[in-house]
Design a protein around this motif. Structure first.
Motif, PDB file in Angstrom:
ATOM      1  N   LYS A 139      19.953  72.116  36.173  1.00 59.38           N
ATOM      2  CA  LYS A 139      19.073  72.040  35.003  1.00 59.38           C
ATOM      3  C   LYS A 139      19.683  71.089  33.981  1.00 59.38           C
ATOM      4  N   LEU A 140      18.898  70.142  33.551  1.00 58.94           N
ATOM      5  CA  LEU A 140      19.341  69.226  32.519  1.00 58.94           C
ATOM      6  C   LEU A 140      18.102  68.734  31.787  1.00 58.94           C
ATOM      7  N   PHE A 202      31.025  63.335  38.839  1.00 59.53           N
ATOM      8  CA  PHE A 202      29.895  64.131  38.364  1.00 59.53           C
ATOM      9  C   PHE A 202      29.912  65.455  39.133  1.00 59.53           C
ATOM     10  N   ARG A 203      29.889  66.574  38.403  1.00 59.48           N
ATOM     11  CA  ARG A 203      29.820  67.896  39.060  1.00 59.48           C
ATOM     12  C   ARG A 203      28.372  68.362  39.079  1.00 59.48           C
ATOM     13  N   THR A 204      27.939  68.881  40.252  1.00 62.94           N
ATOM     14  CA  THR A 204      26.532  69.214  40.401  1.00 62.94           C
ATOM     15  C   THR A 204      26.333  70.351  41.389  1.00 62.94           C
ATOM     16  N   THR A 205      25.187  71.019  41.299  1.00 62.34           N
ATOM     17  CA  THR A 205      24.757  71.989  42.308  1.00 62.34           C
ATOM     18  C   THR A 205      23.613  71.427  43.137  1.00 62.34           C
ATOM     19  N   GLN A 206      23.312  70.158  42.958  1.00 60.06           N
ATOM     20  CA  GLN A 206      22.195  69.537  43.675  1.00 60.06           C
ATOM     21  C   GLN A 206      22.581  69.263  45.122  1.00 60.06           C
ATOM     22  N   ALA A 207      21.698  69.576  46.032  1.00 60.66           N
ATOM     23  CA  ALA A 207      21.935  69.355  47.456  1.00 60.66           C
ATOM     24  C   ALA A 207      21.371  67.998  47.885  1.00 60.66           C
ATOM     25  N   ASP A 214      22.951  55.220  47.094  1.00 62.47           N
ATOM     26  CA  ASP A 214      22.747  54.567  45.797  1.00 62.47           C
ATOM     27  C   ASP A 214      21.975  55.536  44.917  1.00 62.47           C
ATOM     28  N   VAL A 215      22.509  55.835  43.739  1.00 58.66           N
ATOM     29  CA  VAL A 215      21.931  56.885  42.911  1.00 58.66           C
ATOM     30  C   VAL A 215      21.890  56.467  41.445  1.00 58.66           C
ATOM     31  N   VAL A 216      21.030  57.149  40.704  1.00 57.74           N
ATOM     32  CA  VAL A 216      21.095  57.158  39.250  1.00 57.74           C
ATOM     33  C   VAL A 216      21.568  58.558  38.879  1.00 57.74           C
ATOM     34  N   ALA A 217      22.773  58.659  38.323  1.00 58.97           N
ATOM     35  CA  ALA A 217      23.396  59.942  38.004  1.00 58.97           C
ATOM     36  C   ALA A 217      23.291  60.202  36.511  1.00 58.97           C
ATOM     37  N   LYS A 218      22.940  61.441  36.173  1.00 59.03           N
ATOM     38  CA  LYS A 218      22.759  61.816  34.770  1.00 59.03           C
ATOM     39  C   LYS A 218      23.460  63.141  34.513  1.00 59.03           C
ATOM     40  N   GLY A 219      24.149  63.244  33.385  1.00 58.79           N
ATOM     41  CA  GLY A 219      24.819  64.488  33.047  1.00 58.79           C
ATOM     42  C   GLY A 219      25.464  64.415  31.673  1.00 58.79           C
ATOM     43  N   VAL A 237      31.742  64.433  34.100  1.00 57.39           N
ATOM     44  CA  VAL A 237      30.353  64.661  33.731  1.00 57.39           C
ATOM     45  C   VAL A 237      29.876  65.953  34.379  1.00 57.39           C
ATOM     46  N   GLU A 238      29.321  66.861  33.566  1.00 57.15           N
ATOM     47  CA  GLU A 238      28.892  68.169  34.027  1.00 57.15           C
ATOM     48  C   GLU A 238      27.361  68.269  34.032  1.00 57.15           C
ATOM     49  N   ASP A 239      26.872  69.347  34.703  1.00 53.80           N
ATOM     50  CA  ASP A 239      25.431  69.639  34.763  1.00 53.80           C
ATOM     51  C   ASP A 239      24.664  68.405  35.222  1.00 53.80           C
ATOM     52  N   SER A 240      25.146  67.791  36.270  1.00 57.01           N
ATOM     53  CA  SER A 240      24.636  66.493  36.701  1.00 57.01           C
ATOM     54  C   SER A 240      23.437  66.627  37.635  1.00 57.01           C
ATOM     55  N   VAL A 241      22.527  65.669  37.531  1.00 56.14           N
ATOM     56  CA  VAL A 241      21.402  65.544  38.450  1.00 56.14           C
ATOM     57  C   VAL A 241      21.359  64.101  38.932  1.00 56.14           C
ATOM     58  N   PHE A 242      20.773  63.911  40.118  1.00 54.40           N
ATOM     59  CA  PHE A 242      20.785  62.591  40.753  1.00 54.40           C
ATOM     60  C   PHE A 242      19.385  62.216  41.219  1.00 54.40           C
ATOM     61  N   ALA A 243      19.080  60.934  41.108  1.00 56.41           N
ATOM     62  CA  ALA A 243      17.858  60.373  41.667  1.00 56.41           C
ATOM     63  C   ALA A 243      18.282  59.218  42.575  1.00 56.41           C
ATOM     64  N   LYS A 244      17.643  59.118  43.727  1.00 57.52           N
ATOM     65  CA  LYS A 244      17.988  58.048  44.670  1.00 57.52           C
ATOM     66  C   LYS A 244      16.981  56.909  44.554  1.00 57.52           C
TER      67      LYS A 244
END
Length: 244
Positions: A139-140, A202-207, A214-219, A237-244
């Motif tokens: 969640k972010l 980047f620390r994340t729970t995203q699978a 290649d990603v766009v990482a946000k946190g 970077v915590e609570d991270s989410v990724f888009a490919k």
């Protein structure tokens, strides 16, 4: 028999009670770190699983196992390290294997030079590391303050701390399920290894992430984050989410 989760509790309790006292598994001493027992040994076998590397070493004709946070090492290499904690009948669930005796260490150096004292000092954090199980939906909700290169984040870290930032890059390393999260190393070609400003974790729970993506990482950017058991990061970077 013990698991990695139980080990973290035992190690933290041990450090709180014993300070810099080492378990007497060897006889080497070091002027650099007189409180620690030093070893220099040859790698006979190595394997990595669940964020840890297990190494069978031989020192002066005596073979034994050591374990530490995931590290690249090859059979035949000489490594040096200090003792941290000796465990008996330790079970690694990820390897489905029980070690009669295994020595846990915080760091190794390749060659005969021992790790710097600053590296092998225990984390001052005496709390058990956070333990989560299973994949969770990250969640972010914060809108990023901007997209930055990794070098720019290091240069502007004091202004960006506590804010949501975004980076476009490539996953260079991924360590799964350490303290309930995946630790994703992202590089974008900026910065240098010499200046240690070329990648961010980047620390994340995203699978669904993999090395090479290649990603766009946000946190949310944090400075001087201490997780205990030697996991200390000047920038993460915590609570991270990724888009490919």
């Amino acid at each position: 028999m013990y698991t990695l989760r139980q080990l973290s509790w035992f190690l933290l309790l041990f450090l709180a009670v014993a300070g810099t006292k080492a378990w007497s598994y060897g006889t080497g001493k070091s002027d650099q770190n007189p409180g620690g027992i030093a070893h220099t040994a040859t790698v006979m076998e190595t394997m990595s699983s669940a964020g840890y590397t297990y190494i069978r070493v031989e020192e002066k004709g005596k073979a034994f196992w050591i374990a530490l946070p995931e590290t690249q090492v090859s059979v035949g290499e000489e490594v040096s390290f200090y003792e941290q904690m000796l465990m008996e009948n330790f079970t690694s669930k990820s390897l489905n294997r029980t070690f009669d005796r295994i020595l846990f260490v915080e760091a190794i150096n390749k060659g005969s030079k021992l790790p710097d004292k600053a590296i092998v000092n225990p984390s001052p954090n005496k709390k058990p590391p956070e333990q989560l199980t299973g994949k969770q939906k990250p969640k972010l909700s914060d809108i990023p303050v901007g997209r930055f290169t990794i070098k720019e984040i290091f240069e502007q870290k004091d202004d960006l701390v506590g804010k949501t930032i975004e980076v476009e890059g490539k996953i260079s390393k991924l360590s799964s399920q350490i303290m309930g999260r995946d630790w994703v190393h992202v590089e974008d070609g900026t910065g240098t290894k010499q200046e240690k400003n070329n990648k961010i974790i980047f620390r994340t729970t995203q699978a669904g992430l993999a090395v090479g993506d290649d990603v766009v990482a946000k946190g949310i950017l944090y400075l001087n984050k201490d997780f205990g058991y030697g996991y200390f990061y000047s920038l993460i970077v915590e609570d991270s989410v990724f888009a490919k």
